[in-house]
Write an enzyme that holds these catalytic residues in place. Sequence first.
Site, PDB file in Angstrom:
ATOM      1  N   GLY A 100     -75.146  -5.044 -30.497  1.00 46.46           N
ATOM      2  CA  GLY A 100     -73.788  -4.798 -30.957  1.00 46.46           C
ATOM      3  C   GLY A 100     -73.491  -3.913 -31.968  1.00 46.46           C
ATOM      4  O   GLY A 100     -74.477  -3.208 -32.580  1.00 46.46           O
TER       5      GLY A 100
ATOM      6  N   LYS B 147     -67.695   5.154 -37.211  1.00 47.66           N
ATOM      7  CA  LYS B 147     -69.082   4.894 -37.245  1.00 47.66           C
ATOM      8  C   LYS B 147     -69.207   4.745 -38.927  1.00 47.66           C
ATOM      9  O   LYS B 147     -68.959   5.586 -39.541  1.00 47.66           O
ATOM     10  CB  LYS B 147     -69.969   5.866 -36.756  1.00 47.66           C
ATOM     11  CG  LYS B 147     -71.396   5.601 -36.810  1.00 47.66           C
ATOM     12  CD  LYS B 147     -72.054   6.411 -35.501  1.00 47.66           C
ATOM     13  CE  LYS B 147     -73.620   6.065 -35.669  1.00 47.66           C
ATOM     14  NZ  LYS B 147     -74.199   6.597 -34.628  1.00 47.66           N
TER      15      LYS B 147
ATOM     16  N   ASP C 220     -78.870   0.366 -24.364  1.00 52.90           N
ATOM     17  CA  ASP C 220     -77.493   0.249 -25.261  1.00 52.90           C
ATOM     18  C   ASP C 220     -77.141   1.788 -25.719  1.00 52.90           C
ATOM     19  O   ASP C 220     -76.084   1.492 -26.291  1.00 52.90           O
ATOM     20  CB  ASP C 220     -78.009  -0.519 -26.374  1.00 52.90           C
ATOM     21  CG  ASP C 220     -79.109  -0.302 -27.332  1.00 52.90           C
ATOM     22  OD1 ASP C 220     -80.334   0.014 -26.617  1.00 52.90           O
ATOM     23  OD2 ASP C 220     -79.146  -0.043 -28.709  1.00 52.90           O
TER      24      ASP C 220
ATOM     25  N   ASP D 224     -74.512   8.129 -28.813  1.00 59.09           N
ATOM     26  CA  ASP D 224     -75.396   7.590 -29.930  1.00 59.09           C
ATOM     27  C   ASP D 224     -76.538   8.512 -30.308  1.00 59.09           C
ATOM     28  O   ASP D 224     -77.496   8.481 -29.882  1.00 59.09           O
ATOM     29  CB  ASP D 224     -75.808   6.197 -29.412  1.00 59.09           C
ATOM     30  CG  ASP D 224     -75.042   5.117 -29.918  1.00 59.09           C
ATOM     31  OD1 ASP D 224     -73.762   5.354 -30.022  1.00 59.09           O
ATOM     32  OD2 ASP D 224     -75.608   3.738 -29.741  1.00 59.09           O
TER      33      ASP D 224
ATOM     34  N   GLY E 197     -73.104  -2.685 -35.094  1.00 54.77           N
ATOM     35  CA  GLY E 197     -73.605  -3.408 -36.305  1.00 54.77           C
ATOM     36  C   GLY E 197     -73.173  -2.556 -37.394  1.00 54.77           C
ATOM     37  O   GLY E 197     -73.091  -2.797 -38.904  1.00 54.77           O
TER      38      GLY E 197
ATOM     39  N   ASP F 290     -77.197  -2.560 -42.813  1.00 56.88           N
ATOM     40  CA  ASP F 290     -76.581  -2.502 -44.118  1.00 56.88           C
ATOM     41  C   ASP F 290     -75.090  -2.067 -43.737  1.00 56.88           C
ATOM     42  O   ASP F 290     -74.030  -2.138 -44.430  1.00 56.88           O
ATOM     43  CB  ASP F 290     -76.861  -1.566 -45.181  1.00 56.88           C
ATOM     44  CG  ASP F 290     -77.238  -0.215 -44.585  1.00 56.88           C
ATOM     45  OD1 ASP F 290     -76.646   0.088 -43.368  1.00 56.88           O
ATOM     46  OD2 ASP F 290     -78.104   0.447 -45.268  1.00 56.88           O
TER      47      ASP F 290
HETATM   48  P1  AMP Z   1     -79.120   2.888 -32.503  1.00 56.03           P
HETATM   49  O1  AMP Z   1     -80.633   2.828 -31.983  1.00 56.03           O
HETATM   50  O2  AMP Z   1     -78.795   3.611 -33.715  1.00 56.03           O
HETATM   51  O3  AMP Z   1     -78.198   3.010 -31.505  1.00 56.03           O
HETATM   52  O4  AMP Z   1     -78.976   1.150 -33.060  1.00 56.03           O
HETATM   53  C1  AMP Z   1     -79.355   0.139 -32.498  1.00 56.03           C
HETATM   54  C2  AMP Z   1     -78.469  -1.044 -32.805  1.00 56.03           C
HETATM   55  O5  AMP Z   1     -78.835  -1.323 -34.228  1.00 56.03           O
HETATM   56  C3  AMP Z   1     -76.935  -0.912 -32.681  1.00 56.03           C
HETATM   57  O6  AMP Z   1     -76.716  -2.485 -32.401  1.00 56.03           O
HETATM   58  C4  AMP Z   1     -76.385  -0.639 -33.916  1.00 56.03           C
HETATM   59  O7  AMP Z   1     -75.336  -1.107 -34.327  1.00 56.03           O
HETATM   60  C5  AMP Z   1     -77.439  -1.315 -35.031  1.00 56.03           C
HETATM   61  N1  AMP Z   1     -77.850  -0.482 -36.240  1.00 56.03           N
HETATM   62  C6  AMP Z   1     -78.155   0.677 -36.454  1.00 56.03           C
HETATM   63  N2  AMP Z   1     -78.135   0.949 -37.726  1.00 56.03           N
HETATM   64  C7  AMP Z   1     -77.510   0.009 -38.264  1.00 56.03           C
HETATM   65  C8  AMP Z   1     -77.152  -0.102 -39.730  1.00 56.03           C
HETATM   66  N3  AMP Z   1     -77.316   0.609 -40.647  1.00 56.03           N
HETATM   67  N4  AMP Z   1     -76.563  -1.311 -39.952  1.00 56.03           N
HETATM   68  C9  AMP Z   1     -76.114  -2.191 -39.096  1.00 56.03           C
HETATM   69  N5  AMP Z   1     -76.490  -2.274 -37.757  1.00 56.03           N
HETATM   70  C10 AMP Z   1     -77.123  -0.924 -37.439  1.00 56.03           C
HETATM   71 MG    MG Z   2     -77.023   2.920 -30.239  1.00 60.74          MG
END
Ligand code: AMP
Ligand code: MG
Length: 481
Positions: free
Chosen positions: A82, A105, A244, A254, A84, A117
Site C-alpha cells: 500500500g 510522494k 506492485d 515507481d 506507505g 518512516d
Molecule cells: P517500492 O519498492 O519503493 O515501490 O516500495 C514498496 C512498498 O514499501 C510500498 O508499499 C511503499 O509504499 C513502501 N515504502 C517504501 N519506502 C517507504 C517509506 N520510507 N516509508 C513507508 N513506506 C515505504
Molecule cells: Mg512501489
Amino acid sequence: MHFDNTYGLLDDKLYHRQSVQSLEHVLPGHFNQVLAQQLQWTAEEQNDWVNIINGTHLPKEADPLAMVYAGHQFGQWAGQLGDGRGLLLGQVLDQAQNRVDLHLKGAGLTPYSRMGDGRAVLRSVIREYLAGHALNQLQIPSSNAVGFVYSHDLKIRREQLEPAAMMLRTSDCHVRLGHFEWINQYQPQLLKEFTEYCLKNYYPDCLKADQPILAFAKHVIDRTAYMIAQWQLVGFAHGVMNTDNLNITGSTLDFGPYGFMERFRPNWINNHSDDRGRYTYQNQPSIAHWNLWMWLNNLIPLADSTEKEQFKNDLVTALEAYEPAFLNYYTAGLCKKMGLPLEDERSFDCGIAFLRILQTEQLDYTSSFRHLTTHDYTEIRDNCLDIRAFDEFLALYHAIRATQSAEILDLDMQQHNPIYILRNHMAQRAIELAEQDDLSEVDRLFKLLTHPFSKQPDLERPQDLAPLPSDQPEVMVSCSS
Ligand code: AMP
Ligand code: MG
C-alpha cells in the site's frame, strides 16, 4: 485545477483517508510549469506551487488518501503493501479532458507504512523527477511530476542522514497489478466492483466487447508489451519490477534503483540490492510476462463457475500474444533506430549484429546509435577490437539501406536515437549540488532532457555524452530511497 475524483468513491476498504504531513521550513526544488499548464493550474496556483506541493495550501477539492495494494516482490508473495509514504491527492482533468492522478510522494506515515518512516529523501525524489521527465520527453509512457520541495529541518536516515523531500507525481493511473492481488487475497467480494471501475475509467471501449474482461486483459497485456519494448529500445532498466510497481495502463511507475544503460551489457544490474539479478535489463521482457501471469490469475474468479475453464484457457491464449506483441514493437523500434526498412527481412538481424558489436566491444549504447545516425562510422569502428566484425556489419547495413531513400530512414533515426539520456553520474552530480541548495544542475538537466533529440551546445557538458571513465567509481544505486 479541475478536480474529478473517482477513486474515493470506491469502497473505503480500498484506501485510508489521510492528511498530508507537511515539511517545516520548506525550500523550492523544481517546478515543471509546462506540465502544470497542461493540468490547467491557474496562474495563482502556479505561483503557489511550493505550498501546494508541501500540502500546506491544498485546493479544497483535494481528497488525500493512501491506497492499499499487495504484491510479489522479487518473485515472492509479499502480502499487504500500500501507499506507505504517498497519498493520492485526487484526480484532475488536463487540457485534453483526460483524468490525471496527483500523487504526493513523501507525505508522511500511513497505515500501510509498515516499518518505513513515510518519507522520501531528496536524492530519490530528484532521481524520480528527472527520470519521469526524461521518459516523457522520449515519448515513453510514464508517470511525471509537477515539482518537488525539500527541507533540511527533517533529516531522514537511509545509509546516511539525508534531507526529506516531497514530490507531486502525475500518472494516468495508480492502479497496480498488485491492487488485484490484494483484493483477491483479502476482500474478494470487491473484485467485481473494482474491475468494473477499472474498465469504466481506463478501458471504456472494452465495455462494448463481447467479453469485456477478456478484452481488458488483452489490452493490459498489449500496453505492457509496448512499454517494455520502449524501455529496451532506450536502454532503460526499471530496477524493481515487482507486481506492485507495474500499473494496468502500461505506464512506467515507481522509479527507484532504475538506470539508463551506458555500455551495452544486457545482464547489467543497476540495482545493487538485486543481488540475484532478477531485474537485469535483459530479463525485463520475461519478468513483465511473469507479472502479467500473476495478475491474470486474479481475473479468474470473475468468470461464472460454468465458464471458468474456458475463461482460463482464453486468458492463457491472451497471454500468448504478449511475446509476439513485444517482438513486433521492439523490431519496429529497432529498425527505426537503425535506419533500416522494417519490410526488409534482413533488417532485424542486422540490428542484432550491431547490438552484438556494442556488447562485445562494451560500447556506449546511446552514443553508438547516435554515431550511426550521423553516419560517423569511424567513431564506432575506431573503438572496436574486432574490426572485421564491424566491417561485415557495415557492408550488410549499407546494402540494406541502399534499397530505400536515405532521407526517410535518417529522419527516423534522428527521432528515435536520443543524444541525451539521464546517466547515473549526471543525476548524482545534480543531487550533490541540490543537497547544498544549489538547484542549478537539476534545472540544467531538466532543460537538456526536455529536448533529448536536439543538440544543445549551450547546455551540454562533455560528461553528458559518455560513461564515466572506467577508473572512476560507478555510482551505486540501491533500493534505499
Ligand atoms: P517500492 O519498492 O519503493 O515501490 O516500495 C514498496 C512498498 O514499501 C510500498 O508499499 C511503499 O509504499 C513502501 N515504502 C517504501 N519506502 C517507504 C517509506 N520510507 N516509508 C513507508 N513506506 C515505504
Ligand atoms: Mg512501489
